[in-house]
Design a protein around this motif. Structure first.
Motif, PDB file in Angstrom:
ATOM      1  N   GLN A 103       0.839  -1.192   0.000  1.00  0.00           N
ATOM      2  CA  GLN A 103       0.000   0.000   0.000  1.00  0.00           C
ATOM      3  C   GLN A 103       0.880   1.250   0.000  1.00  0.00           C
ATOM      4  O   GLN A 103       1.773   1.372  -0.823  1.00  0.00           O
ATOM      5  N   GLY A 104       0.638   2.192   0.907  1.00  0.00           N
ATOM      6  CA  GLY A 104       1.336   3.461   0.864  1.00  0.00           C
ATOM      7  C   GLY A 104       2.669   3.450   1.587  1.00  0.00           C
ATOM      8  O   GLY A 104       3.056   2.472   2.245  1.00  0.00           O
ATOM      9  N   SER A 151      -6.366  15.703   5.287  1.00  0.00           N
ATOM     10  CA  SER A 151      -5.458  16.814   5.066  1.00  0.00           C
ATOM     11  C   SER A 151      -6.091  18.130   5.515  1.00  0.00           C
ATOM     12  O   SER A 151      -7.310  18.279   5.519  1.00  0.00           O
ATOM     13  N   ILE A 152      -5.229  19.087   5.878  1.00  0.00           N
ATOM     14  CA  ILE A 152      -5.678  20.387   6.366  1.00  0.00           C
ATOM     15  C   ILE A 152      -5.045  21.472   5.493  1.00  0.00           C
ATOM     16  O   ILE A 152      -3.838  21.438   5.247  1.00  0.00           O
ATOM     17  N   PRO A 166      -2.503  13.366  -2.270  1.00  0.00           N
ATOM     18  CA  PRO A 166      -3.834  13.763  -2.759  1.00  0.00           C
ATOM     19  C   PRO A 166      -4.580  12.654  -3.474  1.00  0.00           C
ATOM     20  O   PRO A 166      -5.794  12.745  -3.664  1.00  0.00           O
ATOM     21  N   LYS A 167      -3.872  11.592  -3.854  1.00  0.00           N
ATOM     22  CA  LYS A 167      -4.525  10.469  -4.531  1.00  0.00           C
ATOM     23  C   LYS A 167      -5.157   9.488  -3.540  1.00  0.00           C
ATOM     24  O   LYS A 167      -5.881   8.587  -3.957  1.00  0.00           O
TER      25      LYS A 167
END
Length: 527
Positions: free
Chosen positions: A277-278, A396-397, A387-388
């Motif tokens: 994964q990430g 996210s802020i 962002p994906k």
């Protein structure tokens, strides 16, 4: 034309019989009669159309497409046939064409409730255009308040728009109209889970699985609920359903060697542990390498290229390779996020000794020189994730909100490696926040930068795992419905002893979170 062997009256009677069988769920018997009609009359619209519906129901998509398109050649203005063609194209993954087909149905009949509902479902589920779906569903339900599928689609769209409290009554209405609606039960489970009502969510998933035991998404939803509740053993066992989700199949390794899930002794074996994964997941789970080595495994760790240099020093790893390199010989393999299952991790046995990652001393020296002497505590900030990522909007802020933390008592360092155009411009206008995106060429460089900091404040992204794995104090800012690994209702993490969690108390309310962080900063520094 009907053949002499089967007259018009016989065809009509056979069609009525077939439709009755179809409605009772006796699909194969109905299909036999439809075929008899088509053999007698190759241009019989209803038989071709309903054969297509039958083929769709049994999963024969090529035949379904063939029969429905043949039917539409006979009657191109048949609304329901266009709706069914859209459903077939959607199942085949031809989303653009599916949308065109259902839009054609709406051109022919703007008041077709089925077309309105299906078009909305397609916009929400496949195209993530839920705001556009809502007016279609409003119209469908105005025309037919008793349409269960439209209520279910309304619930789904509202979930996608993070309006969970509004979604629940819509899904309850769908289930009142159709109690055996497995998808509505699943969607209800999702809404409840996203409201952190995990016990109720489990019951909804249970009901969905009672109707459809192989519903992958419901199994996966239950895994998340169990993990959020700290039931790691059952949660990680059910988490293996992820491999049946389309989004995971693209990252699953197609390897000839056996998958290892803890049942085979490792002594003398070469075990390939591979990312799935990430970046944050890899940083989170590489901690298990030393436990594998302790069982006698020769561990080869395959990771994303930006992590290779950093992870080459992980205890227990014999060799680190990245995705671009050829695989060496190995005996067994395991994806990183299956390690807690294979090693029987419970809440009280999480391997949480830190640091298990360390920065390169030469890189650290270079960063000390780059940063220069400091007289104030250094705080690293990371305000945005990838962002994906499917949940990035929730986690996210905007930097414009984050900048309220920039007070003169501290020296602030931006840890963002990939800056959007707006953030890049804004960062230039914030002298109180020093940025080094261009110098963070990989995570070994970011680790060396983090090593110079006194505190890291960040959203749920790879930086949190990096700093936690290095044993740095980390203040992690979490959305109301967090990722499973952060569990619920606690302000610490069993995975990272140096981490403090700041959770949203209301969906989407980052301002209140940032107020608490700002209030806590003086206590950290003593100012």
């Amino acid at each position: 034309m009907a053949s002499p062997s089967l007259g018009a009256e016989q065809i009509a009677a056979k069609l009525a019989q077939a439709v009755a069988l179809h409605q009772r769920g006796e699909l194969s018997q109905a299909a036999v009669l439809y075929m008899e009609i088509v053999r007698a009359d190759a241009a019989h619209f209803d038989a071709l159309h309903l054969l297509g519906v039958y083929a769709l129901q049994v999963g024969d998509l090529p035949s379904a497409h063939n029969f429905v398109t043949r039917a539409l050649e006979i009657d191109p203005h048949h609304v329901q046939a266009h709706v069914h063609l859209s459903a077939i194209l959607q199942e085949r993954g031809q989303i653009k064409e599916a949308l065109a087909a259902v839009e054609r149905a709406l051109e022919l009949d703007p008041d077709s409730v089925q077309a309105l509902s299906n078009c909305a479902g397609l916009l929400s589920a496949r195209l993530k255009r839920s705001a556009q779906a809502l007016p279609l569903l409003e119209r469908a339900l105005l025309l037919d308040p008793g349409h269960a599928e439209a209520w279910n689609n309304m619930g789904y769209a509202l979930i996608d728009l993070r309006r969970y409290d509004e979604a629940l009554p819509c899904l309850a209405r769908a289930l009142q109209l159709k109690p055996v609606h497995a998808l509505a039960l699943y969607n209800q489970g999702n809404a409840l889970q996203l409201l952190n009502r995990t016990d109720e969510a489990m019951r909804s998933y249970d009901a969905a699985l009672a109707l459809t035991p192989q519903m992958v998404d419901a199994q996966f939803g239950q895994a998340a609920c169990r993990l959020l509740a700290g039931d790691l053993q059952r949660g990680f066992a059910q988490y293996e359903w992820r491999w049946r989700k389309p989004g995971y199949q693209g990252v699953q390794e197609a390897l000839a060697q056996p998958l290892w899930l803890g049942e085979t002794p490792l002594r003398g074996k070469t075990l390939l542990v591979h990312r799935e994964q990430g970046l944050g997941d890899t940083l989170h789970m590489c901690r298990y390498a030393r436990l594998l080595a302790a069982q006698g495994a020769r561990v080869i760790l395959r990771v994303q290229a930006p992590l290779k240099a950093l992870l080459s020093g992980v205890a227990g790893v014999h060799r680190v390779i990245d995705d671009t390199e050829a695989l060496p010989a190995f005996d067994l393999h395991i994806p990183l996020l299956s390690l807690p299952l294979a090693l029987g991790t419970r809440l009280d046995t999480i391997p949480a000794e830190v640091p298990y990652l360390a920065a390169d001393p030469a890189r650290c020296a270079a960063w000390r020189e780059r940063l220069g002497p400091g007289s104030r505590p250094r705080v690293g900030l990371a305000w945005a994730g990838n962002p994906k990522h499917e949940n990035d909007a929730a986690r996210s802020i905007p930097l414009t909100r984050f900048q309220r933390l920039l007070t003169p008592e501290f020296e602030f360092i931006a840890l963002q490696r990939d800056l959007g155009a707006v953030d890049g411009l804004l960062l230039q206008q914030l002298p109180a926040l020093r940025g080094f995106a261009g110098q963070q060429t990989d995570f070994a460089e970011t680790a060396a930068l983090v090593a110079q900091l006194d505190l890291v404040i960040c959203v749920d992204t790879a930086i949190a795992h990096l700093a936690g794995a290095m044993g740095k104090p980390v203040w992690l800012l979490l959305p109301f419905a967090p990722d499973w690994r952060w569990m619920l209702e606690r302000d610490d993490s069993p995975w990272y002893p140096s981490m403090r969690l700041f959770r949203q108390r209301r969906e989407g309310d980052w301002d209140e979170v940032l107020e608490r962080v700002a209030a806590a900063l003086p206590d950290f520094t003593g100012v």
